[in-house]
Design a protein around this motif. Structure first.
Motif, mmCIF file in Angstrom:
data_model
loop_
_atom_site.group_PDB
_atom_site.id
_atom_site.type_symbol
_atom_site.label_atom_id
_atom_site.label_comp_id
_atom_site.label_asym_id
_atom_site.label_seq_id
_atom_site.Cartn_x
_atom_site.Cartn_y
_atom_site.Cartn_z
ATOM 1 N N UNK A 222 5.374 -12.023 -12.735
ATOM 2 C CA UNK A 222 4.375 -12.947 -13.283
ATOM 3 C C UNK A 222 3.181 -13.104 -12.353
ATOM 4 N N UNK A 223 2.038 -13.413 -12.963
ATOM 5 C CA UNK A 223 0.821 -13.757 -12.253
ATOM 6 C C UNK A 223 0.242 -15.032 -12.852
ATOM 7 N N UNK B 34 9.021 -13.793 -9.335
ATOM 8 C CA UNK B 34 9.653 -12.879 -10.282
ATOM 9 C C UNK B 34 10.885 -13.576 -10.847
ATOM 10 N N UNK B 35 11.086 -13.430 -12.144
ATOM 11 C CA UNK B 35 12.235 -14.041 -12.808
ATOM 12 C C UNK B 35 13.207 -12.925 -13.185
ATOM 13 N N UNK B 36 14.468 -13.140 -12.854
ATOM 14 C CA UNK B 36 15.513 -12.160 -13.170
ATOM 15 C C UNK B 36 16.614 -12.835 -13.971
ATOM 16 N N UNK B 37 17.086 -12.136 -15.001
ATOM 17 C CA UNK B 37 18.183 -12.649 -15.816
ATOM 18 C C UNK B 37 18.779 -11.498 -16.607
ATOM 19 N N UNK C 37 7.875 -21.643 -12.947
ATOM 20 C CA UNK C 37 6.591 -20.958 -12.936
ATOM 21 C C UNK C 37 5.430 -21.934 -13.067
ATOM 22 N N UNK C 38 5.634 -23.038 -13.789
ATOM 23 C CA UNK C 38 4.601 -24.073 -13.883
ATOM 24 C C UNK C 38 4.360 -24.658 -12.496
ATOM 25 N N UNK D 133 6.540 -7.991 -17.729
ATOM 26 C CA UNK D 133 5.539 -8.720 -16.953
ATOM 27 C C UNK D 133 4.829 -9.712 -17.861
ATOM 28 N N UNK D 134 4.294 -10.752 -17.227
ATOM 29 C CA UNK D 134 3.582 -11.768 -17.976
ATOM 30 C C UNK D 134 2.719 -12.620 -17.069
ATOM 31 N N UNK D 135 2.105 -13.608 -17.675
ATOM 32 C CA UNK D 135 1.211 -14.502 -16.940
ATOM 33 C C UNK D 135 1.493 -15.946 -17.325
#
Length: 142
Positions: A92-93, A78-81, A131-132, A14-16
């Protein structure tokens, strides 16, 4: 490759997308972190600890990697890889910086605060650029 949510092989992280108003012109700035191990620029993020809630992990990672506390906002995509042969899911938030100071460490040796356009260009992974845009969309609605 998208893994099922209950796949125990999936690495959870998780991240921001950490943002602030510029102290110079009140424009929007986004914080990126440089990880010397990978030589990349990314949003602050990291693996969840066992039993840790994703939002709690995201806030912990922001504090560890940037030295800043933050106020979480809306959920971002959400990013998946696949990383090291395993599926990875990063929640992400949006998060507004609420103070703090960066101290370089082994994991993150530099941070930068950039305009959204400059942040998009500096990000190493194209998947992080969306995300930006998601942050900008979220802030327009707020």
């Amino acid at each position: 490759m998208t893994a099922p949510e209950d796949d125990t092989r999936t690495v959870r992280a998780a991240g921001c997308v950490l943002w602030r108003r510029s102290p110079f012109d009140d424009g929007l700035e986004i914080c990126l972190v440089h990880r010397p191990k990978y030589g990349d620029w990314s949003h602050p993020k990291g693996k969840l600890k066992r039993g840790e809630a994703p939002l709690a992990g995201a806030l912990r990672e922001v504090a560890e990697e940037t030295g800043h506390s933050c106020t979480p906002g809306t959920t971002l995509p959400t990013v998946r890889y696949v990383a090291n042969g395993r599926p990875k899911r990063v929640d992400y938030w949006a998060a507004e910086a609420a103070g703090g100071a960066f101290t370089p460490n082994a994991e993150v040796d530099r941070i930068v605060w950039l305009s959204p356009a400059a942040a998009r260009n500096r990000l190493t992974q194209p998947r992080d650029r969306k995300l930006v845009d998601a942050l900008l969309d979220a802030l327009r609605v707020a």
